[in-house]
Design a protein around this motif. Structure first.
Motif, mmCIF file in Angstrom:
data_model
loop_
_atom_site.group_PDB
_atom_site.id
_atom_site.type_symbol
_atom_site.label_atom_id
_atom_site.label_comp_id
_atom_site.label_asym_id
_atom_site.label_seq_id
_atom_site.Cartn_x
_atom_site.Cartn_y
_atom_site.Cartn_z
ATOM 1 N N LYS A 25 0.848 -1.191 0.000
ATOM 2 C CA LYS A 25 0.000 0.000 0.000
ATOM 3 C C LYS A 25 0.887 1.245 0.000
ATOM 4 O O LYS A 25 1.814 1.365 0.794
ATOM 5 C CB LYS A 25 -0.917 0.009 1.228
ATOM 6 N N GLY A 26 0.616 2.169 -0.918
ATOM 7 C CA GLY A 26 1.323 3.446 -0.944
ATOM 8 C C GLY A 26 2.738 3.389 -1.476
ATOM 9 O O GLY A 26 3.523 4.313 -1.234
ATOM 10 N N GLU A 27 3.096 2.347 -2.213
ATOM 11 C CA GLU A 27 4.451 2.306 -2.775
ATOM 12 C C GLU A 27 4.424 2.476 -4.297
ATOM 13 O O GLU A 27 3.419 2.209 -4.957
ATOM 14 C CB GLU A 27 5.169 0.996 -2.418
ATOM 15 N N ILE A 28 5.542 2.931 -4.829
ATOM 16 C CA ILE A 28 5.751 2.975 -6.273
ATOM 17 C C ILE A 28 6.738 1.861 -6.589
ATOM 18 O O ILE A 28 7.902 1.915 -6.196
ATOM 19 C CB ILE A 28 6.299 4.336 -6.731
ATOM 20 N N HIS A 29 6.258 0.837 -7.259
ATOM 21 C CA HIS A 29 7.006 -0.401 -7.446
ATOM 22 C C HIS A 29 7.310 -0.580 -8.933
ATOM 23 O O HIS A 29 6.398 -0.721 -9.750
ATOM 24 C CB HIS A 29 6.173 -1.572 -6.923
ATOM 25 N N ALA A 30 8.579 -0.560 -9.292
ATOM 26 C CA ALA A 30 8.982 -0.742 -10.692
ATOM 27 C C ALA A 30 8.953 -2.215 -11.064
ATOM 28 O O ALA A 30 9.325 -3.076 -10.266
ATOM 29 C CB ALA A 30 10.388 -0.178 -10.917
ATOM 30 N N LEU A 31 8.518 -2.485 -12.293
ATOM 31 C CA LEU A 31 8.577 -3.825 -12.869
ATOM 32 C C LEU A 31 9.420 -3.710 -14.125
ATOM 33 O O LEU A 31 9.036 -3.013 -15.077
ATOM 34 C CB LEU A 31 7.182 -4.344 -13.200
ATOM 35 N N VAL A 32 10.601 -4.339 -14.138
ATOM 36 C CA VAL A 32 11.536 -4.148 -15.244
ATOM 37 C C VAL A 32 11.959 -5.482 -15.849
ATOM 38 O O VAL A 32 11.815 -6.542 -15.233
ATOM 39 C CB VAL A 32 12.790 -3.357 -14.796
ATOM 40 N N GLY A 33 12.494 -5.389 -17.039
ATOM 41 C CA GLY A 33 12.963 -6.557 -17.772
ATOM 42 C C GLY A 33 13.046 -6.209 -19.244
ATOM 43 O O GLY A 33 12.505 -5.192 -19.690
ATOM 44 N N GLU A 34 13.713 -7.051 -20.001
ATOM 45 C CA GLU A 34 13.810 -6.822 -21.431
ATOM 46 C C GLU A 34 12.435 -6.943 -22.080
ATOM 47 O O GLU A 34 11.498 -7.489 -21.505
ATOM 48 C CB GLU A 34 14.746 -7.854 -22.080
ATOM 49 N N ASN A 35 12.327 -6.425 -23.314
ATOM 50 C CA ASN A 35 11.129 -6.693 -24.088
ATOM 51 C C ASN A 35 11.002 -8.202 -24.275
ATOM 52 O O ASN A 35 11.971 -8.877 -24.610
ATOM 53 C CB ASN A 35 11.190 -5.999 -25.457
ATOM 54 N N GLY A 36 9.810 -8.715 -24.027
ATOM 55 C CA GLY A 36 9.610 -10.158 -24.104
ATOM 56 C C GLY A 36 9.809 -10.852 -22.773
ATOM 57 O O GLY A 36 9.664 -12.075 -22.675
ATOM 58 N N ARG B 23 10.690 0.189 -4.737
ATOM 59 C CA ARG B 23 11.226 -1.156 -4.938
ATOM 60 C C ARG B 23 11.154 -1.496 -6.419
ATOM 61 O O ARG B 23 10.439 -0.865 -7.193
ATOM 62 C CB ARG B 23 10.434 -2.193 -4.130
ATOM 63 N N VAL B 24 11.901 -2.542 -6.800
ATOM 64 C CA VAL B 24 11.904 -2.958 -8.200
ATOM 65 C C VAL B 24 11.909 -4.483 -8.268
ATOM 66 O O VAL B 24 12.648 -5.146 -7.539
ATOM 67 C CB VAL B 24 13.114 -2.360 -8.968
ATOM 68 N N THR B 25 11.029 -5.018 -9.117
ATOM 69 C CA THR B 25 10.986 -6.457 -9.391
ATOM 70 C C THR B 25 11.472 -6.686 -10.811
ATOM 71 O O THR B 25 11.093 -5.959 -11.731
ATOM 72 C CB THR B 25 9.558 -7.008 -9.224
ATOM 73 N N ASP C 44 14.112 -11.350 -9.123
ATOM 74 C CA ASP C 44 14.336 -10.856 -7.757
ATOM 75 C C ASP C 44 13.518 -9.591 -7.539
ATOM 76 O O ASP C 44 13.074 -8.944 -8.491
ATOM 77 C CB ASP C 44 15.819 -10.552 -7.538
ATOM 78 N N THR C 45 13.326 -9.230 -6.268
ATOM 79 C CA THR C 45 12.751 -7.944 -5.871
ATOM 80 C C THR C 45 13.720 -7.302 -4.885
ATOM 81 O O THR C 45 14.128 -7.946 -3.910
ATOM 82 C CB THR C 45 11.375 -8.121 -5.204
ATOM 83 N N VAL C 46 14.100 -6.046 -5.134
ATOM 84 C CA VAL C 46 15.073 -5.358 -4.279
ATOM 85 C C VAL C 46 14.597 -3.929 -4.033
ATOM 86 O O VAL C 46 13.804 -3.370 -4.780
ATOM 87 C CB VAL C 46 16.481 -5.325 -4.926
ATOM 88 N N ASN C 47 15.107 -3.338 -2.960
ATOM 89 C CA ASN C 47 14.891 -1.917 -2.718
ATOM 90 C C ASN C 47 15.730 -1.119 -3.704
ATOM 91 O O ASN C 47 16.909 -1.423 -3.915
ATOM 92 C CB ASN C 47 15.274 -1.547 -1.286
ATOM 93 N N VAL C 48 15.142 -0.090 -4.284
ATOM 94 C CA VAL C 48 15.866 0.728 -5.263
ATOM 95 C C VAL C 48 17.104 1.356 -4.628
ATOM 96 O O VAL C 48 18.148 1.493 -5.270
ATOM 97 C CB VAL C 48 14.933 1.815 -5.845
ATOM 98 N N SER C 49 17.006 1.707 -3.354
ATOM 99 C CA SER C 49 18.134 2.346 -2.662
ATOM 100 C C SER C 49 19.312 1.408 -2.462
ATOM 101 O O SER C 49 20.418 1.848 -2.124
ATOM 102 C CB SER C 49 17.677 2.884 -1.302
#
Length: 500
Positions: free
Chosen positions: A33-44, A214-216, A225-230
């Motif tokens: 709740k209340g977080e901005i969570h990045a989801l990243v990876g290559e196209n595909g 955070r970023v997954t 993996d999921t990690v803290n951006v910091s």
């Protein structure tokens, strides 16, 4: 700000395949709740498929979705929206022929006592949202009259009209100016302060580190993996995405550019008055960057050179010979090919296969005695798509089934199929991941080293600087500066880009 540990959305063991293609394989994701969570990876990597399952566009083959601890199953996007999950699509989902307000309330129109649509109220509420975004246009305008960047703002405003708890933004800044991005980030941060949860997809690493908590990472349809951006830096994050280091960021060459002029434009003025009195030359084997802010007239200029837009006055010379280009066929016959800014509307035919889309630009190449040789076509197209590392490898898939980055590779392949001498690239890496960008950069440099002449338009200044041998800068339809690509800085370019 202090983030809650309350899990608002949880997706476990999510798998999805399309025929033989495994798009997602046992991935999971948690959103607080209340977080901005990045989801990243290559196209595909499966990011868009994942969001489509979350927002009710697709049904997963296996796995569970929990919203506020309750197991849910969304059979339609409307069902997800009613539960407070809203998505801004990577590709525009607007009807060009109707107004902005009508698009924003499509399927959810405001009606009066007798069921009649209250257009004034819809325009009023739409204008309030557009004003908050500092969009700079009225909701009564017809959508097709807006630029791609402005239409992206409509998509964002449309999503913000909803009462949501989870907002998914899929490449929301791909077409936006720096000023528009700043405004969007302010709104996203305000939504976070209100306790809204944001899933943020972007291939721009600087955005991830500026705005996300955070970023997954997904890779090849699998959870990494999921990690803290910091707690992570950009090189480490990129390595998680691609599984390896992607090499040097220097794409300049020590090889001197030829003195042979292949293209010369003299005093060109567009029929739409979006640019005027433009003159420049392009050398054989040169990468010529065309920089400027959105609305500077860069796209209109190259479309005119390609024959897609009309010219009011001026001349075009190819290898010293004055040449009349009145339509794209004229340009292609003279060895000029354009990769357009909007791949979905102008780059390929969604219902056709990869093979058909690539071959479409040069069908005579595969024709013998008036009959198309399809086996020869398959082999020749496969050579091009293999060089570009298009994924999946099956060229009999419809191009619309591919990820955005791989769709862009098909558009590049289609252009290369013409074997042009001059290649015009308008935002060639828009919506493409870091590894695909690296591959496109290497391809551009290789084409130039092989003697192809390239005009490159990009809204990402680092991209222009790292690739261009020479940079021309435009401001409000006029050429304001010329710089050496190797020596120019972002400050140098921006001074000319704002009229200095």
């Amino acid at each position: 700000m202090n983030l809650s540990n309350e899990i608002i959305l949880k997706m476990e063991h999510i798998s999805k395949s399309f025929g033989a293609v495994q798009a997602l394989d046992d991935v999971h994701f948690e959103l607080r709740k209340g977080e901005i969570h990045a989801l990243v990876g290559e196209n595909g990597a499966g990011k868009s498929t994942f969001l489509n399952i979350m927002s009710g566009n697709y049904r997963q083959d296996s796995g569970e979705i929990y919203l506020n601890g309750e197991a849910v199953q969304f059979r339609t996007p409307l069902a997800a929206k009613e539960k407070g999950i809203v998505k801004v699509h990577q590709e525009l989902q607007l009807i060009p022929e109707i107004s902005v307000a009508q698009n924003m309330f499509l399927g959810n129109e405001i009606t009066g006592r007798f069921g009649t649509i209250n257009f004034k109220e819809m325009e009023k509420k739409s204008n309030e949202m557009l004003k908050m975004l500092h969009a700079g246009f009225d909701s009564s305008v017809i959508t097709k009259t807006l630029s791609t960047a402005q239409q992206q703002m409509v998509e964002i405003a449309k999503a913000l009209l909803n009462d949501f708890s989870v907002l998914a933004l899929d490449e929301p800044t791909a077409s936006l100016t720096n000023k528009e991005i700043d405004e969007l980030f302010k709104i996203v941060k305000e939504l976070q302060r209100q306790g809204k949860s944001i899933i943020y997809i972007s291939h721009r690493m600087d955005e991830i580190f500026e705005i996300c908590d955070r970023v997954t990472v997904f890779r090849d349809g699998k959870y990494i993996d999921t990690v803290n951006v910091s707690e992570v830096d950009s090189p480490a994050l990129v390595k998680m995405m691609v599984g390896r280091d992607i090499g040097s960021e220097n794409y300049h060459t020590d090889k001197p550019v030829s003195e042979d002029t292949i293209l010369e434009v003299k005093n060109l003025t567009g029929g739409n008055d979006r640019f005027e009195n433009i003159s420049f030359s392009l050398k054989k084997g040169e990468i010529l960057g065309l920089a400027g802010l959105v609305g500077a007239g860069r796209t209109e200029l190259v479309r005119a050179i390609f024959g897609a837009d009309t010219v009011k006055s001026g001349e075009i010379f190819l290898k010293g010979k004055k040449t009349a280009i009145t339509c794209p066929k004229d340009a292609m016959d003279n060895g000029i090919m354009l990769i357009p800014e909007d791949r979905k509307l102008q780059g390929f035919v969604p219902g056709l296969t990869n093979t058909a889309n690539v071959a479409l630009s040069n069908l005579d190449k595969y024709r013998k005695n008036g009959v198309l040789n399809f086996s020869y076509m398959d082999r020749q197209v496969k050579e091009i798509t293999d060089k570009l590392n298009v994924h999946p490898k099956d060229n009999h898939l419809r191009t619309s089934q591919l990820s955005g980055g791989n769709q862009q590779k098909i558009v590049v392949a289609k252009a290369l199929n013409v074997e042009p001498e001059i290649l015009i690239l308008d935002e060639p890496t828009r919506g493409i991941d870091v590894n695909a960008k690296h591959e496109i950069y290497e391809l551009i440099r290789r084409l130039a080293d092989d003697g192809k002449s390239i005009i490159l338009i990009s809204s990402e200044l680092p991209e222009v600087l790292k690739l261009s041998d020479r940079i021309l800068v435009m401001y409000e339809g006029k050429m304001t500066g010329q710089l050496s690509g190797r020596e120019a800085t972002e400050n140098d370019v921006m001074q000319y880009a704002v009229g200095g």
